[in-house]
Design an enzyme around this catalytic site. Structure first.
Site, PDB file in Angstrom:
ATOM      1  N   GLY A 194       3.001  19.319 -10.020  1.00 25.31           N
ATOM      2  CA  GLY A 194       2.248  19.359 -11.266  1.00 25.31           C
ATOM      3  C   GLY A 194       2.721  18.323 -12.265  1.00 25.31           C
ATOM      4  N   GLY A 195       2.670  18.704 -13.542  1.00 24.76           N
ATOM      5  CA  GLY A 195       3.055  17.786 -14.608  1.00 24.76           C
ATOM      6  C   GLY A 195       4.486  17.304 -14.520  1.00 24.76           C
ATOM      7  N   GLY A 429      -3.019 -20.015  -6.817  1.00 23.36           N
ATOM      8  CA  GLY A 429      -2.584 -19.185  -7.935  1.00 23.36           C
ATOM      9  C   GLY A 429      -1.324 -18.407  -7.635  1.00 23.36           C
ATOM     10  N   ALA A 430      -1.074 -18.102  -6.360  1.00 27.88           N
ATOM     11  CA  ALA A 430       0.131 -17.362  -5.997  1.00 27.88           C
ATOM     12  C   ALA A 430       1.379 -18.189  -6.302  1.00 27.88           C
ATOM     13  CB  ALA A 430       0.087 -16.988  -4.524  1.00 27.88           C
TER      14      ALA A 430
END
Length: 539
Positions: A194-195, A429-430
């Protein structure tokens, strides 16, 4: 006679006196204190302890003893008890309320810890439990020392309702407030559902033990009731899943002893806080040691694979690389090592996995690691051998633009010393994203095998000379000729160096010595930041 915890509960931890008798003297009070302290330390009894051992898990005190240097742990709020009522809680008020908090020394340096005791209310978090953790977290931040969470809890204490949820909120807020200020390490040794899972996800590093640790937002029962899918706890949120699939865990170990020993080692590589440098150690590995092995280790052919990990181990002190997320996004390597005794963070493309291409997961992994290093004053060394970003519809629709920008943003924002080493190919771009000079790397070195270009020669020739090749009497011969011309004119090893985008082309055998000299020069680097509240990185 020693008092048991049950007996201590019955008298409320205050002792009983005959109203007609004289008040006990100080020695009697000290003896009473000793009895209550023993009761708090022993916990709920042998049966609960044996149940913990039967699951393959250590007790909270055994874990703390493994974490700290012998005899240095100092506990606080050991007599804290909850004050909730209803659902039978008023009849069960054990000391510690299911969490042990305090500080001690790890390799002689101060570290704070909170550790769930699964034997008490399943380690679940109630109001008193949360307040103990809040206090400990505030102390760690104020003292400027790392915080370790030994997690083994069943989540919010249902019987205490919204106050338990508010307790988690206080932990999350403090996780964020301390982020980038002190190192925060989560060690998952049992269930986390859960949280509660958001606290480890907000910390810098997450360790998990296989077979006993699980993390998930909704458990198998809920998954089955909502989706109809049947799945086990391990397959849903076990250590191996988070180490290799989700990326939620950076480290996975077979047993708690090994796991906690590795936590100790990681702490030895990190500074106490963001105002200090990582600790340096004496190194017997010569700084000027030659790396002739590299001449045979890395193929000159850019299309042939090799293990970049072997390159890293050859140049760092004693071949010791402490890798983070070793099983997730394996096309990029992130880890800590020492060079001449000083800690460095290493980011490297891995040609042995997906040819070292950058994709969504590797971009996220690299970005997170760069941010951690920058936060804690750890210099960055980036080893480049990248063919570009991963093409394909799944990557584009999954947000490769957005995720790739995370790595770009992390590097551009980093003010620690940054050194780039281009081992072989660096395309498109890499190349830019992998800490090129154009985005702020302090120094860029390259081996004579480097190929820096918009794309590989084959692809470039197909684009630039497409019509000419198609019209040629022998298209294949024309294509090979144009590939050769493109490589010779725009991709030769000294093209970038001639334009000042590479500081030096070096003999691979001198890599270690060159990098150590550069790191030593940059050790006093100071890079003031513009006045702003914070940047706005892509998410």
């Amino acid at each position: 006679m020693r008092m048991t915890l049950t007996e201590a509960d019955d008298i409320g931890g205050t002792g009983t006196t005959d109203s007609a008798a004289s008040p006990p003297d100080l020695r009697a009070r000290v003896a009473e204190l000793s009895e209550f302290a023993d009761a708090a330390r022993q916990g709920p009894g042998l049966r609960a302890t044996e149940a913990q051992w039967a699951k393959g898990k250590l007790t909270v005190r055994e874990r703390i003893d493994l974490l700290f240097d012998e005899g240095t742990f100092r506990e606080i709020e050991r007599f804290r008890r909850h004050r909730a009522s209803g659902f039978g809680l008023e009849a069960r008020r054990p000391y510690t309320d299911g969490v042990v908090t305090g500080w001690g020394l790890v390799h002689g340096r101060k570290v704070f810890v909170y550790a769930h005791d699964f034997r008490i209310f399943g380690g679940s978090l109630g109001e008193a439990h949360a307040e103990k953790i809040h206090k400990l977290m505030d102390l760690a931040e104020s003292a400027g020392a790392p915080l370790v969470a030994l997690s083994d809890g069943a989540g919010a204490r249902i019987q205490e309702g919204v106050t338990a949820l508010a307790g988690y909120g206080g932990i999350f807020r403090r996780n964020v407030q301390a982020s980038g200020v002190i190192p925060q390490i989560s060690v998952m040794l049992g269930p986390c559902a859960g949280g509660a899972t958001y606290s480890p996800s907000l910390t810098d590093f997450v360790f998990m033990v296989e077979g006993t640790a699980q993390m998930y937002i909704t458990g198998p029962d809920v998954v089955q009731s909502v989706t109809g899918e049947e799945i086990s706890h391990e397959d849903l949120g076990g250590a191996r899943v988070h180490a290799s699939v989700s990326g939620a865990s950076g480290f996975i170990y077979d047993d708690e002893k090994e796991c906690i020993e590795e936590v100790r080692y990681l702490l030895s590589l990190l500074p106490q806080n963001n105002r200090e440098l990582p600790p340096a150690v004496h190194c017997d590995d010569p700084a000027d040691r030659r790396n002739d092995t590299l001449l045979d280790l890395v193929p000159a052919d850019p299309n042939r694979s090799y293990d970049m990990r072997a390159v890293i181990e050859e140049i760092v002190d004693d071949g010791d690389l402490f890798e983070v997320h070793a099983s997730w996004a394996t096309n990029i390597i992130c880890g800590f090592a020492r060079m001449d005794g000083h800690v460095v963070g290493i980011v490297a493309n891995q040609p042995a996995s997906l040819a070292g291409v950058l994709d969504i997961h590797s971009s996220e992994k690299g970005a997170r690691f760069v941010q951690v290093c920058d936060a804690f004053n750890i210099p960055l060394l980036t080893l480049v051998d990248v063919p570009g970003f991963m093409p394909g519809k799944d990557q584009e629709h999954g947000g490769i633009i957005r995720h790739g920008a995370k790595l770009l943003h992390a590097y551009c924002a980093a003010t620690v010393p940054r050194i780039q080493l281009i081992v072989r190919k660096a395309y498109g771009g890499a190349y830019i994203v992998m800490d090129s000079r154009s985005i702020g790397s302090d120094l860029s070195f390259a081996w004579p095998t480097n190929e820096i270009a918009v794309m590989g020669a084959d692809g470039a020739a197909n684009v630039v000379f497409r019509r000419e090749i198609a019209a040629a009497p022998d298209p294949e011969t024309a294509r090979e000729q144009r590939i050769k011309e493109y490589r010779e004119e725009l991709m030769h090893p000294y093209y970038a160096a001639e334009r000042g985008l590479v500081d030096d082309v070096i003999d691979p055998a001198l890599t270690r010595a060159t990098l150590i000299d550069a790191l030593e020069m940059l050790r006093t680097k100071h890079a003031p930041l513009p006045a702003r509240k914070h940047g706005n990185p892509p998410v």
